[in-house]
Write an enzyme that holds these catalytic residues in place. Structure first.
Site, PDB file in Angstrom:
ATOM      1  N   LYS A  39       0.836  -1.205   0.000  1.00 27.23           N
ATOM      2  CA  LYS A  39       0.000   0.000   0.000  1.00 27.23           C
ATOM      3  C   LYS A  39       0.873   1.258   0.000  1.00 27.23           C
ATOM      4  O   LYS A  39       2.075   1.183   0.310  1.00 27.23           O
ATOM      5  CB  LYS A  39      -0.928  -0.014   1.222  1.00 27.23           C
ATOM      6  N   ARG A 137     -11.129   0.041  14.449  1.00 28.49           N
ATOM      7  CA  ARG A 137     -10.810   0.823  13.259  1.00 28.49           C
ATOM      8  C   ARG A 137     -11.631   0.236  12.127  1.00 28.49           C
ATOM      9  O   ARG A 137     -12.784   0.588  11.975  1.00 28.49           O
ATOM     10  CB  ARG A 137      -9.285   0.716  13.011  1.00 28.49           C
ATOM     11  N   TYR A 259      15.863  29.992  10.225  1.00 23.11           N
ATOM     12  CA  TYR A 259      14.616  30.630  10.664  1.00 23.11           C
ATOM     13  C   TYR A 259      14.436  30.538  12.174  1.00 23.11           C
ATOM     14  O   TYR A 259      14.691  29.492  12.768  1.00 23.11           O
ATOM     15  CB  TYR A 259      13.413  29.948  10.010  1.00 23.11           C
ATOM     16  N   MET A 307      12.082  24.657   3.866  1.00 17.36           N
ATOM     17  CA  MET A 307      11.356  23.938   2.822  1.00 17.36           C
ATOM     18  C   MET A 307      12.291  23.143   1.911  1.00 17.36           C
ATOM     19  O   MET A 307      12.009  22.006   1.557  1.00 17.36           O
ATOM     20  CB  MET A 307      10.519  24.915   1.982  1.00 17.36           C
TER      21      MET A 307
END
Ligand SMILES: *Cc1c(COP(=O)(O)O)cnc(C)c1O
Length: 368
Positions: A39, A137, A259, A307
């Site tokens: 998957k 679930r 940052y 990023m």
């Protein structure tokens, strides 16, 4: 896909290691069948390359999560047995039949829909019956299992493949829920139609033969994740991620990095900037926590992951090893996926399935 020379990072996926891992699990399972869970694009590693390699290693039974994934896999592996874990969506039965996909029936509603589809003459493949023994679930909850027990006609005329359930705590061998789930599964088995049973995921295989039953469904262990956390990893690493050094910055007066100014170089130091960031799935939680390796020397991630870039403190590493263009292991022999996951505060599954699309992907090995 960009050239190696011009790409910011190289992701090497070792298909031979994945095949060796499947065979290792198969051998451990003995008479129990060994499927492969592919998957989420084979846990981010590329189902188009991974699934044929596994089939070549001898795997015949595959699990995906979504119907779409099943349709895609069917094109890759025309002869394989493909199960779809997320089960039927209303109105999707004919799509399953058209692609010979085995739906996992997760509720009474699923069962009714599949039975009616078969009654109308649809050439339905077999289906799996999933009972919930402790996940809350997917799968039939105990109340629906009881209804099924009182009205066995709901299963009448249906061709079933496996009875299945899924372990919640397989990676914690001492957790009492493991045995309780096994007991719940055995109790349901006693009155359901005689079916082979599928239970164990990767870690479940290592809970011992009681948990093997008829078919195991490993995923993460195939891709090198440690199915026995806290113990040596019995699997081979299948992934290496090497980021490229873009710049080397000498710092001679104290200053901050990145940052938010979250890291301060107090004295003299050297910072290497690498062309990988959170847009590539290098998780932002690795800010001031992750590690790169240049050979066997660790360079800590300092400052925030941005990023497209990260910054490593390479003060302790000889300058010539940190030249722009050199590659740094961000996932490698000394920082395998489980170590990176620990540094990021997550699990290896998330590290793999986050691997980004900007990496230059290189596949090693494959068919014999
Ligand atoms: C994802 C999944 C697996 C595979 O689990 P791993 O821990 O990766 O081995 C098996 N069964 C079900 C139902 C799953 O959702």
């Amino acid at each position: 896909m960009s050239d190696l020379q011009f790409s910011g990072a190289v992701l090497t996926i070792d298909l031979d290691a994945i095949r060796a891992n499947w065979r290792r699990l198969r051998d451990r399972l003995g008479a129990t069948g060994c499927a492969a869970v592919v998957k989420a694009d084979a846990y981010g590693l590329g189902v188009e390359r991974v699934a044929p390699a596994l089939a070549d290693a001898g795997c015949r039974v595959f699990f995906v999560a979504h119907l779409d994934e099943g349709v895609q896999l069917r094109k890759l592996l025309p002869g394989a047995e493909i199960h779809v874990l997320n089960g039927l969506l209303p109105g999707s039965a004919s799509e399953f039949a058209a692609h010979k996909l085995v739906p996992v029936l997760n509720s009474l509603g699923n069962i009714d829909e599949w039975r009616e589809f078969g009654r109308k003459g649809g050439d339905a493949p077999r289906a799996d019956l999933h009972i919930d023994t402790g996940m809350a679930r997917l799968g039939l909850p105990p109340s629906e299992v009881q209804i099924l027990r009182e009205s066995p006609d709901r299963l009448e005329g249906m061709k079933l493949r496996y009875l299945m359930s899924h372990l919640a705590c397989a990676d914690e061998p001492d957790h009492e829920l493991n045995q309780r789930q096994l007991n719940g599964l055995r109790a349901a088995q006693a009155w359901l139609p005689a079916l082979p049973v599928s239970f164990a995921n990767s870690s479940g295989i290592f809970l011992g033969p009681d948990y093997h039953l008829d078919l195991a469904r490993p995923g993460i262990a195939l891709y090198g994740g440690n199915p026995t956390p806290g113990q040596p990893n019995p699997m081979e690493q299948a992934v290496r991620l090497q980021g490229k050094i873009l710049q080397l910055r000498d710092v001679d007066t104290p200053q901050t990095v990145g940052y938010g100014a979250t890291h301060r170089v107090a004295g003299r130091g050297r910072i290497a900037t690498i062309a990988v960031g959170y847009a590539d799935g290098y998780l932002r939680s690795l800010s001031n926590a992750g590690s790169g390796y240049l050979g066997d020397k660790r360079a800590p991630v300092v400052g925030r992951v941005s990023m497209d870039l990260i910054t490593l403190d390479v003060t302790a590493i000889p300058r010539k090893q940190c030249a722009p263009g050199n590659l740094v292991d961000l996932i490698g022999p000394l920082n395998p996926i489980d170590s990176v996951a620990a540094e990021a505060g997550t699990i290896g599954y998330e590290i793999l399935t986050s691997l980004g699309s900007r990496y230059r992907r290189v596949y090693r090995g494959g068919a014999d």
